[in-house]
Design an enzyme around this catalytic site. Structure first.
Site, mmCIF file in Angstrom:
data_model
loop_
_atom_site.group_PDB
_atom_site.id
_atom_site.type_symbol
_atom_site.label_atom_id
_atom_site.label_comp_id
_atom_site.label_asym_id
_atom_site.label_seq_id
_atom_site.Cartn_x
_atom_site.Cartn_y
_atom_site.Cartn_z
ATOM 1 C CE LYS A 5 -10.577 -41.620 -6.837
ATOM 2 N NZ LYS A 5 -10.523 -40.216 -7.291
ATOM 3 N NE ARG A 43 -17.050 -36.912 -6.125
ATOM 4 C CZ ARG A 43 -15.898 -37.255 -5.560
ATOM 5 N NH1 ARG A 43 -15.816 -38.376 -4.881
ATOM 6 N NH2 ARG A 43 -14.844 -36.488 -5.659
ATOM 7 N NE ARG A 76 -1.603 -34.126 8.158
ATOM 8 C CZ ARG A 76 -0.576 -33.478 7.626
ATOM 9 N NH1 ARG A 76 0.281 -34.110 6.870
ATOM 10 N NH2 ARG A 76 -0.420 -32.192 7.849
ATOM 11 N NE ARG A 89 -4.466 -30.796 10.677
ATOM 12 C CZ ARG A 89 -3.538 -30.264 9.879
ATOM 13 N NH1 ARG A 89 -2.978 -29.121 10.194
ATOM 14 N NH2 ARG A 89 -3.189 -30.858 8.775
ATOM 15 N NE ARG A 111 -12.257 -37.974 3.325
ATOM 16 C CZ ARG A 111 -10.987 -37.862 2.964
ATOM 17 N NH1 ARG A 111 -10.053 -37.809 3.879
ATOM 18 N NH2 ARG A 111 -10.655 -37.810 1.692
#
Ligand SMILES: [Zn+2]
Length: 220
Positions: free
Chosen positions: A13, A88, A127, A160, A171
């Protein structure tokens, strides 16, 4: 042209908002930047927001919407703007609608960049970092030649906690539980356009531009 860009974390986005604003000459209004800028300038609203953030509390909608109102009244928003990261929630969307109504304006289109949950998890949790030399890798965009091993030094790659699949799923759960009603809200208003966000950046941008051209030529 007044646009809202919606999309989950990892949907691209922010990148698309930046590209569209440059191409169309519209102001890119990112809610994250807005808080930072207001605080840097030391505006009353900025200081108020800072007090909440320092206590680890959410900035109340009334303050956020006032900051958005202030921002979209700026000269660079005359031609139009792209909202990125706001609203939101349905409550924020309603507040935005009444703020726009006061100004005799309206949101023209809400563009939703759609990416499947599985693809989002892959993007957000891809990642890996070398334990020895800290070189970052991403399983989609820059994978190591050998799984789990650093190309440079042969060191072990680790993830991580922030980049883990579990964190990504959490999330996304938060995002979708807030945003699904928001998407319905704009669909009911007839303002929603869904664009497939699974392709490459250029193709997604072309699809978004296609929708916007449709609005400009009056095909609302
Ligand atoms: Zn290494």
């Amino acid at each position: 042209m007044k646009l809202i860009l919606l999309g989950a974390p990892g949907a691209g986005k922010g990148t698309q908002a930046e590209r569209l604003s440059r191409r169309l000459g519209l102001a890119h209004v990112a809610s994250g930047d807005l808080f930072r800028q207001a605080q840097d300038r030391g505006t009353q609203l900025g200081l108020l927001a800072k007090r909440y953030m320092e206590k680890g509390m959410l900035v109340p909608d009334e303050i956020t919407i006032k900051m958005i109102e202030e921002r979209i009244s700026a000269p660079d928003c005359k031609r139009g703007f792209i909202l990125d990261g706001f609203p939101r929630t349905v409550n924020q969307a309603k507040a935005l609608d009444s703020a726009m109504e006061k100004r005799g304006a309206d949101i023209d289109k809400v563009l939703y960049i759609e990416v499947s949950s599985e693809e989002l998890v892959r993007r957000l949790s891809g990642r890996w970092i070398c334990r020895a030399c800290q070189t970052p890798y991403h399983i989609l965009s820059s994978p190591p030649k050998m799984a789990g091993k650093c190309d440079r030094c042969g060191g072990e790659l680790y993830q991580r906690p922030d980049d883990s699949e579990e964190t990504a799923r959490k999330r996304l759960d938060v995002y979708f539980s807030q945003t699904t009603p928001l998407i319905e809200y704009y669909r009911t208003q007839g303002k929603l356009a869904e664009v497939d966000g699974q392709g490459n950046i250029g193709r997604v941008e072309r699809d978004l531009l296609g929708v916007i051209e449709g609005v400009q030529t009056g095909g609302r």
